[in-house]
Write a protein that holds these residues in place. Structure first.
Motif, PDB file in Angstrom:
ATOM      1  N   LEU A 149       0.820  -1.207   0.000  1.00  0.00           N
ATOM      2  CA  LEU A 149       0.000   0.000   0.000  1.00  0.00           C
ATOM      3  C   LEU A 149       0.852   1.254   0.000  1.00  0.00           C
ATOM      4  O   LEU A 149       0.482   2.288  -0.561  1.00  0.00           O
ATOM      5  CB  LEU A 149      -0.931   0.003   1.220  1.00  0.00           C
ATOM      6  N   VAL A 150       2.012   1.158   0.644  1.00  0.00           N
ATOM      7  CA  VAL A 150       2.934   2.290   0.664  1.00  0.00           C
ATOM      8  C   VAL A 150       3.758   2.329  -0.619  1.00  0.00           C
ATOM      9  O   VAL A 150       4.053   3.400  -1.156  1.00  0.00           O
ATOM     10  CB  VAL A 150       3.866   2.203   1.894  1.00  0.00           C
ATOM     11  N   LEU A 151       4.112   1.138  -1.127  1.00  0.00           N
ATOM     12  CA  LEU A 151       4.992   1.073  -2.284  1.00  0.00           C
ATOM     13  C   LEU A 151       4.273   1.397  -3.586  1.00  0.00           C
ATOM     14  O   LEU A 151       4.855   1.969  -4.499  1.00  0.00           O
ATOM     15  CB  LEU A 151       5.609  -0.330  -2.384  1.00  0.00           C
ATOM     16  N   PHE A 152       2.977   1.013  -3.693  1.00  0.00           N
ATOM     17  CA  PHE A 152       2.235   1.357  -4.903  1.00  0.00           C
ATOM     18  C   PHE A 152       2.068   2.863  -4.965  1.00  0.00           C
ATOM     19  O   PHE A 152       1.676   3.504  -3.997  1.00  0.00           O
ATOM     20  CB  PHE A 152       0.860   0.690  -4.912  1.00  0.00           C
ATOM     21  N   LEU A 177      -0.389  -0.204 -10.204  1.00  0.00           N
ATOM     22  CA  LEU A 177       0.843  -0.979 -10.073  1.00  0.00           C
ATOM     23  C   LEU A 177       2.011  -0.201 -10.648  1.00  0.00           C
ATOM     24  O   LEU A 177       2.387  -0.361 -11.797  1.00  0.00           O
ATOM     25  CB  LEU A 177       0.708  -2.322 -10.787  1.00  0.00           C
ATOM     26  N   VAL A 178       2.567   0.693  -9.843  1.00  0.00           N
ATOM     27  CA  VAL A 178       3.759   1.437 -10.228  1.00  0.00           C
ATOM     28  C   VAL A 178       4.678   1.481  -9.020  1.00  0.00           C
ATOM     29  O   VAL A 178       4.288   1.940  -7.955  1.00  0.00           O
ATOM     30  CB  VAL A 178       3.419   2.872 -10.692  1.00  0.00           C
ATOM     31  N   PHE A 179       5.900   0.998  -9.188  1.00  0.00           N
ATOM     32  CA  PHE A 179       6.850   0.934  -8.088  1.00  0.00           C
ATOM     33  C   PHE A 179       7.917   2.014  -8.217  1.00  0.00           C
ATOM     34  O   PHE A 179       8.222   2.476  -9.312  1.00  0.00           O
ATOM     35  CB  PHE A 179       7.548  -0.429  -8.044  1.00  0.00           C
ATOM     36  N   SER A 180       8.464   2.364  -7.077  1.00  0.00           N
ATOM     37  CA  SER A 180       9.614   3.258  -7.064  1.00  0.00           C
ATOM     38  C   SER A 180      10.865   2.480  -7.456  1.00  0.00           C
ATOM     39  O   SER A 180      10.919   1.263  -7.341  1.00  0.00           O
ATOM     40  CB  SER A 180       9.777   3.860  -5.661  1.00  0.00           C
ATOM     41  N   ASP A 181      11.892   3.225  -7.900  1.00  0.00           N
ATOM     42  CA  ASP A 181      13.146   2.603  -8.301  1.00  0.00           C
ATOM     43  C   ASP A 181      14.153   2.523  -7.154  1.00  0.00           C
ATOM     44  O   ASP A 181      15.311   2.188  -7.375  1.00  0.00           O
ATOM     45  CB  ASP A 181      13.781   3.390  -9.468  1.00  0.00           C
ATOM     46  N   THR A 182      13.734   2.852  -5.937  1.00  0.00           N
ATOM     47  CA  THR A 182      14.666   2.871  -4.821  1.00  0.00           C
ATOM     48  C   THR A 182      15.116   1.458  -4.447  1.00  0.00           C
ATOM     49  O   THR A 182      14.431   0.472  -4.730  1.00  0.00           O
ATOM     50  CB  THR A 182      14.023   3.533  -3.593  1.00  0.00           C
ATOM     51  N   SER A 184      15.345   0.092  -1.440  1.00  0.00           N
ATOM     52  CA  SER A 184      14.496  -0.548  -0.433  1.00  0.00           C
ATOM     53  C   SER A 184      13.294  -1.236  -1.075  1.00  0.00           C
ATOM     54  O   SER A 184      12.887  -2.326  -0.649  1.00  0.00           O
ATOM     55  CB  SER A 184      14.023   0.483   0.590  1.00  0.00           C
ATOM     56  N   VAL A 185      12.735  -0.609  -2.114  1.00  0.00           N
ATOM     57  CA  VAL A 185      11.584  -1.198  -2.794  1.00  0.00           C
ATOM     58  C   VAL A 185      12.002  -2.466  -3.527  1.00  0.00           C
ATOM     59  O   VAL A 185      11.300  -3.481  -3.504  1.00  0.00           O
ATOM     60  CB  VAL A 185      10.950  -0.189  -3.769  1.00  0.00           C
ATOM     61  N   LYS A 186      13.152  -2.420  -4.191  1.00  0.00           N
ATOM     62  CA  LYS A 186      13.639  -3.604  -4.907  1.00  0.00           C
ATOM     63  C   LYS A 186      13.934  -4.747  -3.941  1.00  0.00           C
ATOM     64  O   LYS A 186      13.675  -5.922  -4.257  1.00  0.00           O
ATOM     65  CB  LYS A 186      14.888  -3.241  -5.724  1.00  0.00           C
ATOM     66  N   VAL A 187      14.469  -4.419  -2.752  1.00  0.00           N
ATOM     67  CA  VAL A 187      14.726  -5.447  -1.745  1.00  0.00           C
ATOM     68  C   VAL A 187      13.414  -6.089  -1.303  1.00  0.00           C
ATOM     69  O   VAL A 187      13.313  -7.321  -1.170  1.00  0.00           O
ATOM     70  CB  VAL A 187      15.464  -4.845  -0.531  1.00  0.00           C
ATOM     71  N   TYR A 263      10.139 -10.886 -12.490  1.00  0.00           N
ATOM     72  CA  TYR A 263      11.407 -10.439 -13.060  1.00  0.00           C
ATOM     73  C   TYR A 263      11.200  -9.192 -13.918  1.00  0.00           C
ATOM     74  O   TYR A 263      11.978  -8.231 -13.846  1.00  0.00           O
ATOM     75  CB  TYR A 263      12.031 -11.555 -13.898  1.00  0.00           C
ATOM     76  N   LYS A 264      10.130  -9.182 -14.717  1.00  0.00           N
ATOM     77  CA  LYS A 264       9.839  -8.026 -15.561  1.00  0.00           C
ATOM     78  C   LYS A 264       9.528  -6.795 -14.713  1.00  0.00           C
ATOM     79  O   LYS A 264       9.927  -5.682 -15.051  1.00  0.00           O
ATOM     80  CB  LYS A 264       8.653  -8.332 -16.483  1.00  0.00           C
ATOM     81  N   ILE A 265       8.832  -7.012 -13.590  1.00  0.00           N
ATOM     82  CA  ILE A 265       8.493  -5.883 -12.722  1.00  0.00           C
ATOM     83  C   ILE A 265       9.732  -5.355 -12.008  1.00  0.00           C
ATOM     84  O   ILE A 265       9.975  -4.142 -11.957  1.00  0.00           O
ATOM     85  CB  ILE A 265       7.416  -6.303 -11.702  1.00  0.00           C
ATOM     86  N   VAL A 266      10.525  -6.266 -11.453  1.00  0.00           N
ATOM     87  CA  VAL A 266      11.690  -5.856 -10.662  1.00  0.00           C
ATOM     88  C   VAL A 266      12.808  -5.310 -11.548  1.00  0.00           C
ATOM     89  O   VAL A 266      13.375  -4.249 -11.284  1.00  0.00           O
ATOM     90  CB  VAL A 266      12.207  -7.035  -9.813  1.00  0.00           C
ATOM     91  N   ALA A 267      13.128  -6.025 -12.613  1.00  0.00           N
ATOM     92  CA  ALA A 267      14.283  -5.668 -13.435  1.00  0.00           C
ATOM     93  C   ALA A 267      13.988  -4.550 -14.426  1.00  0.00           C
ATOM     94  O   ALA A 267      14.831  -3.690 -14.678  1.00  0.00           O
ATOM     95  CB  ALA A 267      14.803  -6.898 -14.183  1.00  0.00           C
ATOM     96  N   HIS A 268      12.767  -4.555 -14.994  1.00  0.00           N
ATOM     97  CA  HIS A 268      12.470  -3.602 -16.069  1.00  0.00           C
ATOM     98  C   HIS A 268      11.323  -2.658 -15.748  1.00  0.00           C
ATOM     99  O   HIS A 268      10.957  -1.837 -16.594  1.00  0.00           O
ATOM    100  CB  HIS A 268      12.136  -4.372 -17.355  1.00  0.00           C
ATOM    101  N   GLN A 269      10.754  -2.768 -14.522  1.00  0.00           N
ATOM    102  CA  GLN A 269       9.612  -1.937 -14.146  1.00  0.00           C
ATOM    103  C   GLN A 269       8.499  -2.031 -15.193  1.00  0.00           C
ATOM    104  O   GLN A 269       7.809  -1.061 -15.484  1.00  0.00           O
ATOM    105  CB  GLN A 269      10.060  -0.474 -13.988  1.00  0.00           C
ATOM    106  N   GLU A 270       8.323  -3.212 -15.764  1.00  0.00           N
ATOM    107  CA  GLU A 270       7.309  -3.430 -16.783  1.00  0.00           C
ATOM    108  C   GLU A 270       6.253  -4.387 -16.242  1.00  0.00           C
ATOM    109  O   GLU A 270       6.555  -5.501 -15.833  1.00  0.00           O
ATOM    110  CB  GLU A 270       7.945  -4.021 -18.044  1.00  0.00           C
ATOM    111  N   SER A 271       5.010  -3.919 -16.214  1.00  0.00           N
ATOM    112  CA  SER A 271       3.939  -4.697 -15.618  1.00  0.00           C
ATOM    113  C   SER A 271       3.363  -5.713 -16.606  1.00  0.00           C
ATOM    114  O   SER A 271       2.982  -5.359 -17.713  1.00  0.00           O
ATOM    115  CB  SER A 271       2.818  -3.766 -15.136  1.00  0.00           C
ATOM    116  N   THR A 272       3.316  -6.961 -16.180  1.00  0.00           N
ATOM    117  CA  THR A 272       2.666  -8.036 -16.944  1.00  0.00           C
ATOM    118  C   THR A 272       1.725  -8.788 -16.010  1.00  0.00           C
ATOM    119  O   THR A 272       1.609 -10.007 -16.076  1.00  0.00           O
ATOM    120  CB  THR A 272       3.720  -8.993 -17.530  1.00  0.00           C
ATOM    121  N   LEU A 273       1.063  -8.048 -15.135  1.00  0.00           N
ATOM    122  CA  LEU A 273       0.263  -8.647 -14.082  1.00  0.00           C
ATOM    123  C   LEU A 273      -0.906  -9.454 -14.636  1.00  0.00           C
ATOM    124  O   LEU A 273      -1.285 -10.478 -14.061  1.00  0.00           O
ATOM    125  CB  LEU A 273      -0.253  -7.561 -13.138  1.00  0.00           C
TER     126      LEU A 273
END
Length: 312
Positions: A149-152, A177-182, A184-187, A263-273
């Protein structure tokens, strides 16, 4: 490419949603009727009921999100609503994964006797507290997913394809569904992936190997006992083994797709949900059919009801 197939995925997920709700509702209804008749409730039925309820809840939540995402193409509705739906979707999927692995683990304890006494004792403790485990899994799932909820990002995604601060919007992203590039978010994303996919996957693979080895040894012993004069028969036990291995095979297909999506979300910030939702819906449908098949009486009742419906 993924943008072009979102609508077909939405349609096919709707069809799978109907089958998922039907088969899992059938399992739940028959379990309740069986309890009223025999006044017995086994640990297996507890896990199966929890899995069925989570599957139905996931299907309704995720398809509502997919419908809203399809109708609201520009994501004009308040993003906090989408974020809550996605948190519920991820939480229910987390519960489905762990309940599936727990069910396979339960069957492995019934079919396989480990030579390690410490491991066997740990198995017995877990099996004796099935109800507590079934309650803890949803709590752990919701607790793990709440940070989303905080990360979205709850901002306006109309600026698709543009960078705003440290947020990168994608033109083919999903509403909410949009994540920050920080870092902490990736972790967190990696930790969620390990907890929701990898760890239950390891449990299921381990159980699959144990059951397969048990089956091979048992068949060899039976073949020796009959001197090879006729093929060995396992009776009703083979049905349970087929069901457990079927659940594992079905789970592994979902695991591969889910790892790719994450992997697509974490590595490329591309949503395929939408892709992972479709395969999760496929998984819940197939898993329900496999569970029904695993119980001979339940399977015969379903076939009888289906044939009666056709005759009518």
């Amino acid at each position: 490419m993924l943008v072009l197939i979102k609508y077909p995925l939405w349609v096919m997920t709707g069809v799978l949603g109907i089958t998922t709700v039907f088969f899992n509702s059938y399992i739940s209804l028959m379990s309740v009727l069986n309890y009223k008749e025999k006044k017995q409730w086994t640990p297996c039925e507890t896990i199966t009921m929890a899995l069925s309820v989570a599957s139905i809840a996931h299907q309704m939540t995720c398809y509502f999100w997919m419908t809203m995402d399809e109708v609201d193409s520009n994501c004009q509705i308040a993003q906090i609503g989408y974020a809550i739906l996605l948190v519920l979707t991820f939480s229910f999927k987390f519960i489905i994964m762990w309940n599936s692995s727990f069910l396979t683990f339960y069957y492995s304890t019934k079919l396989v006797h480990e030579p390690n006494h410490c491991y066997t004792h740990a198995q017995d403790v877990i099996v004796k507290h099935v109800t507590i485990a079934v309650i803890l899994i949803p709590l752990f799932g919701f607790g793990t997913c709440l940070p989303m909820l905080v990360l979205f990002n709850a901002g306006n995604p109309a600026a698709a394809g543009n960078a705003v601060g440290n947020i990168t919007y994608k033109a083919n992203g999903d509403c909410g569904l949009v994540f920050s590039d920080t870092t902490s978010v990736k972790v967190y994303q990696v930790m969620y992936l390990l907890l929701s996919d990898v760890f239950p996957g390891v449990v299921m693979v381990k159980c699959c190997i144990s059951i397969s080895v048990h089956l091979a040894i048992h068949l060899q012993h039976m073949k020796v006992g009959t001197n090879g004069t006729h093929p060995p028969k396992l009776g009703t036990q083979i049905r349970v083994i087929e069901m457990a291995l079927g659940l594992v095979a079905n789970f592994l297909v979902l695991l591969v797709v889910d790892l790719y999506v994450n992997y697509k979300i974490v590595a490329h910030q591309e949503s395929t949900l939408s892709l992972t939702i479709f395969f999760t819906s496929l998984y819940t449908t197939v898993a329900a059919v496999v569970l029904i098949y695993g119980k001979r009486t339940l399977w015969k009742t379903l076939i009888h009801d289906f044939n009666f419906w056709l005759s009518e």
